[in-house]
Design a protein around this motif. Sequence first.
Motif, short mmCIF file in Angstrom:
data_model
loop_
_atom_site.label_atom_id
_atom_site.label_comp_id
_atom_site.label_asym_id
_atom_site.label_seq_id
_atom_site.Cartn_x
_atom_site.Cartn_y
_atom_site.Cartn_z
N PRO A 203 -36.62 41.55 12.61
CA PRO A 203 -35.89 42.28 13.50
C PRO A 203 -36.40 43.58 13.59
O PRO A 203 -37.12 44.05 12.83
CB PRO A 203 -34.41 42.37 12.69
CG PRO A 203 -34.87 41.83 11.21
CD PRO A 203 -36.03 41.11 11.28
N ALA A 204 -36.04 44.07 14.78
CA ALA A 204 -36.21 45.59 15.21
C ALA A 204 -35.75 46.52 14.54
O ALA A 204 -34.97 47.44 14.88
CB ALA A 204 -36.13 45.78 16.52
N THR A 205 -35.88 46.65 12.81
CA THR A 205 -35.54 47.61 12.03
C THR A 205 -36.66 47.99 11.35
O THR A 205 -37.66 47.40 11.50
CB THR A 205 -34.26 47.08 11.10
OG1 THR A 205 -35.21 46.06 10.29
CG2 THR A 205 -33.21 46.15 11.80
N ALA A 206 -36.39 49.03 10.36
CA ALA A 206 -37.46 49.66 9.71
C ALA A 206 -38.22 48.63 8.70
O ALA A 206 -39.52 48.42 8.64
CB ALA A 206 -37.17 50.70 8.83
N VAL A 207 -37.33 48.11 8.06
CA VAL A 207 -37.68 46.65 7.27
C VAL A 207 -38.46 45.57 7.95
O VAL A 207 -39.41 45.18 7.54
CB VAL A 207 -36.44 45.98 6.39
CG1 VAL A 207 -36.82 45.18 5.64
CG2 VAL A 207 -35.89 47.34 5.55
N GLY A 208 -37.93 45.29 9.01
CA GLY A 208 -38.29 44.08 9.75
C GLY A 208 -39.56 44.37 10.41
O GLY A 208 -40.45 43.55 10.42
N ILE A 209 -39.95 45.61 10.85
CA ILE A 209 -41.10 45.90 11.49
C ILE A 209 -42.30 46.25 10.24
O ILE A 209 -43.36 45.68 10.17
CB ILE A 209 -41.21 47.42 12.12
CG1 ILE A 209 -40.29 47.06 13.34
CG2 ILE A 209 -42.52 47.95 12.43
CD1 ILE A 209 -39.96 48.59 14.26
N GLY A 210 -41.78 46.54 9.25
CA GLY A 210 -42.73 46.67 8.00
C GLY A 210 -43.13 45.50 7.62
O GLY A 210 -44.42 45.13 7.09
N ASN A 211 -42.02 44.34 7.62
CA ASN A 211 -42.25 42.87 7.19
C ASN A 211 -43.57 42.37 8.28
O ASN A 211 -44.39 41.56 7.68
CB ASN A 211 -41.35 42.24 6.82
CG ASN A 211 -40.46 42.50 5.85
OD1 ASN A 211 -41.14 43.12 4.90
ND2 ASN A 211 -39.20 42.10 5.84
N ALA A 212 -43.43 42.83 9.48
CA ALA A 212 -44.16 42.01 10.31
C ALA A 212 -45.71 42.67 10.25
O ALA A 212 -46.52 41.67 10.06
CB ALA A 212 -43.73 42.33 11.89
N ILE A 213 -45.78 43.90 9.96
CA ILE A 213 -47.04 44.61 9.49
C ILE A 213 -47.71 44.04 8.20
O ILE A 213 -48.91 43.45 8.36
CB ILE A 213 -46.86 45.91 9.52
CG1 ILE A 213 -46.53 46.62 10.81
CG2 ILE A 213 -48.28 46.46 8.88
CD1 ILE A 213 -47.46 46.41 11.94
N ALA A 214 -47.00 43.76 7.48
CA ALA A 214 -47.33 43.06 6.26
C ALA A 214 -47.74 41.53 6.37
O ALA A 214 -48.79 41.08 5.51
CB ALA A 214 -46.24 43.09 5.08
N ALA A 215 -47.28 41.04 7.12
CA ALA A 215 -47.59 39.40 7.61
C ALA A 215 -48.90 39.46 8.46
O ALA A 215 -49.37 38.20 9.03
CB ALA A 215 -46.73 38.82 8.42
#
Length: 304
Positions: A203-215
């Motif tokens: 999702p377009a949240t700080a956590v969601g974006i961070g998880n996308a980068i981590a993946a």
Amino acid sequence: MKVNYKLIPILISCGLLFSACSKEDKLDSKSVFVDSEIPKNALDTYLYNTYTKPYNVEILYKYVDRESDMTYRLVPAPYESSIRLSKLMNFLIMEPYTEVAGSKQFLKNNFPKIITYTGSVPVQTNGVIILGTAESGTKVSLYNLLGLNETSGKDVAFLTGQFFKTIHHEFQHILNQNKAYPSNFKEITGTSYVDDDWNSTYPATAVGIGNAIAAGFISPYASKADTEDFAELYSYYVTRNQADFDAMINVTGSTTAGRALILSKLAIVKSYMKSEWEIDMDVLRANILARYPQLSTFDQTTLN
């Protein structure tokens, strides 16, 4: 003798037929259905001279239902905003590509042939806002011209996020359709693409974006498919300076492994653009970034 009497009516009929045909030949050759020409305004002339004539690109800023997505309730683009976007796109898209490529031929051969402007934005049932679409390698649709005014027209973040990143993204899809990128790009994160679940997975949240980068994805949307991943990497890179790009991949929640995956894919994107299209992405980015400071004084309204 009776035979002769029977022939007389037949001959008379034929005479009448030929007479009728002769009269039809005398009809006026001009059609009663005459297409009326719509006078060109200043923007029409500008678009022809700036886009159609040099690049064979047609911009449709007036609402055309057959070129619009009837799934959504959309409104036409304002005339003033259409002028702004047309001038800004020439300054921040057409001119940089032309200068880096060395001629107008690169865009003339590959840039979408039709670009449509729409005032509002399509919103999907899941709440996702569509900023732009590309169709069949020939058409790009841009939305939200209602939000383009004198103030936002000088805001780099707004222009990049709403329009120019989208144009680069959709243009990259067209380039990929003309020349495929290497298959090893997909292999880097091939098992991690989530298709239409990208918005719920990241999702377009700080956590969601961070998880996308981590993946290993530059954005949540990049996780949808390798085609979107490729276009997202390209469009984010050429529209941001190195500091901003580094900040993107170093957000909270990112990992060293994720950043390494992103950079590995970015190297393939750069190599593809150089080998297949003779476009150095770093040179293109430098050209685009050098224009940003000029937006504060750039004339967005005068047509000449």
